[in-house]
Write an enzyme that holds these catalytic residues in place. Sequence first.
Site, PDB file in Angstrom:
ATOM      1  N   GLU A 180     -16.816 -25.986 -27.564  1.00 33.75           N
ATOM      2  CA  GLU A 180     -16.606 -27.319 -28.431  1.00 33.75           C
ATOM      3  C   GLU A 180     -17.577 -28.575 -28.026  1.00 33.75           C
ATOM      4  O   GLU A 180     -18.185 -29.302 -29.050  1.00 33.75           O
ATOM      5  CB  GLU A 180     -15.316 -27.594 -28.790  1.00 33.75           C
ATOM      6  CG  GLU A 180     -14.463 -26.612 -29.578  1.00 33.75           C
ATOM      7  CD  GLU A 180     -13.166 -26.920 -30.074  1.00 33.75           C
ATOM      8  OE1 GLU A 180     -12.850 -26.964 -31.222  1.00 33.75           O
ATOM      9  OE2 GLU A 180     -12.385 -27.638 -29.127  1.00 33.75           O
ATOM     10  N   TYR A 230     -17.085 -22.151 -33.658  1.00 33.70           N
ATOM     11  CA  TYR A 230     -16.738 -22.506 -32.099  1.00 33.70           C
ATOM     12  C   TYR A 230     -15.305 -22.396 -31.866  1.00 33.70           C
ATOM     13  O   TYR A 230     -14.401 -23.133 -32.692  1.00 33.70           O
ATOM     14  CB  TYR A 230     -17.367 -23.677 -31.809  1.00 33.70           C
ATOM     15  CG  TYR A 230     -18.687 -23.868 -31.767  1.00 33.70           C
ATOM     16  CD1 TYR A 230     -19.610 -23.751 -30.549  1.00 33.70           C
ATOM     17  CD2 TYR A 230     -19.629 -23.977 -33.045  1.00 33.70           C
ATOM     18  CE1 TYR A 230     -20.976 -23.771 -30.493  1.00 33.70           C
ATOM     19  CE2 TYR A 230     -21.040 -24.006 -32.979  1.00 33.70           C
ATOM     20  CZ  TYR A 230     -21.648 -23.895 -31.569  1.00 33.70           C
ATOM     21  OH  TYR A 230     -22.947 -23.911 -31.506  1.00 33.70           O
ATOM     22  N   ILE A 231     -14.985 -21.535 -31.070  1.00 31.54           N
ATOM     23  CA  ILE A 231     -13.288 -21.316 -30.748  1.00 31.54           C
ATOM     24  C   ILE A 231     -12.874 -22.711 -30.114  1.00 31.54           C
ATOM     25  O   ILE A 231     -13.442 -23.264 -29.323  1.00 31.54           O
ATOM     26  CB  ILE A 231     -13.355 -20.125 -29.788  1.00 31.54           C
ATOM     27  CG1 ILE A 231     -13.723 -18.765 -30.401  1.00 31.54           C
ATOM     28  CG2 ILE A 231     -11.821 -20.020 -29.232  1.00 31.54           C
ATOM     29  CD1 ILE A 231     -13.717 -17.745 -29.422  1.00 31.54           C
ATOM     30  N   HIS A 232     -11.780 -22.867 -30.816  1.00 27.84           N
ATOM     31  CA  HIS A 232     -10.849 -24.015 -30.348  1.00 27.84           C
ATOM     32  C   HIS A 232      -9.796 -23.456 -29.539  1.00 27.84           C
ATOM     33  O   HIS A 232      -8.845 -22.437 -29.783  1.00 27.84           O
ATOM     34  CB  HIS A 232     -10.332 -24.852 -31.306  1.00 27.84           C
ATOM     35  CG  HIS A 232      -9.425 -25.867 -31.141  1.00 27.84           C
ATOM     36  ND1 HIS A 232      -9.929 -27.004 -30.372  1.00 27.84           N
ATOM     37  CD2 HIS A 232      -8.105 -26.287 -31.210  1.00 27.84           C
ATOM     38  CE1 HIS A 232      -8.838 -28.010 -30.323  1.00 27.84           C
ATOM     39  NE2 HIS A 232      -7.816 -27.415 -30.631  1.00 27.84           N
ATOM     40  N   PRO A 233      -9.401 -23.873 -28.385  1.00 30.65           N
ATOM     41  CA  PRO A 233      -9.955 -25.252 -27.636  1.00 30.65           C
ATOM     42  C   PRO A 233     -10.975 -24.883 -26.526  1.00 30.65           C
ATOM     43  O   PRO A 233     -10.945 -25.438 -25.467  1.00 30.65           O
ATOM     44  CB  PRO A 233      -8.972 -25.892 -27.025  1.00 30.65           C
ATOM     45  CG  PRO A 233      -7.957 -24.748 -26.719  1.00 30.65           C
ATOM     46  CD  PRO A 233      -8.215 -23.671 -27.713  1.00 30.65           C
TER      47      PRO A 233
END
Length: 158
Positions: free
Chosen positions: A149, A142-145
Site C-alpha cells: 500500500e 492493492y491488498i490491505h493492510p
Amino acid sequence: MPGVWALGDLANHFQLKHMANAETRLVRHNLLHPGQPQRARFKVVPSAVFAGPQVASVGATEQELQAKGRPYVAATRAYRDAAYGWALEDTTSFVKVLADPATRLLLGAHILGPQASTLIQPLIQAMCLGNTVDQVACGVLYIHPALTEVVEQALLEL
C-alpha cells in the site's frame, strides 16, 4: 565477434546475478536457435542491496534527472503512512517514485526499508511494460493492510 556470446561481468558493468541469469537465457536460446539469435535489450536494470535495511532501485535518480534538465514529478511516502508500516513502528523507511509529467511514465523508483527488493517489483514491471503511473496506481487492487500500500500511496501522490 560472430558466434561468440558473453554474459555476466564480461558482458556488462552491472555485476548483478539477475542480469547474468537473463543473459544466460539469451545465450541458451542463441545456442539452441542459431538461425534466430536474440540480443539483450533490457529497458531498465533494477538492483537491490540486501542489508538492514534493504535498498532497491530502478531507473533514474532525482540528481540524474536534474543534471539532464529533464522535467519530472516526484513523490515520497514513508512506510509508516501505510497500515503495515505503522504496525512495524517503522520511522525511517520510504518509497520514492519519479515520473515524466507529460507521459506519466515512471522514470525511476527507489525504496529503502524492509522488503524493498520485493516492493519495487511492480514498479520494475511498469517501467518494462510501459505502464503509466495512473495505470499502476488505479488499474490494480492493492491488498490491505499489505506493505505494498505504501507503493500505491506514492503512485497516487504523483
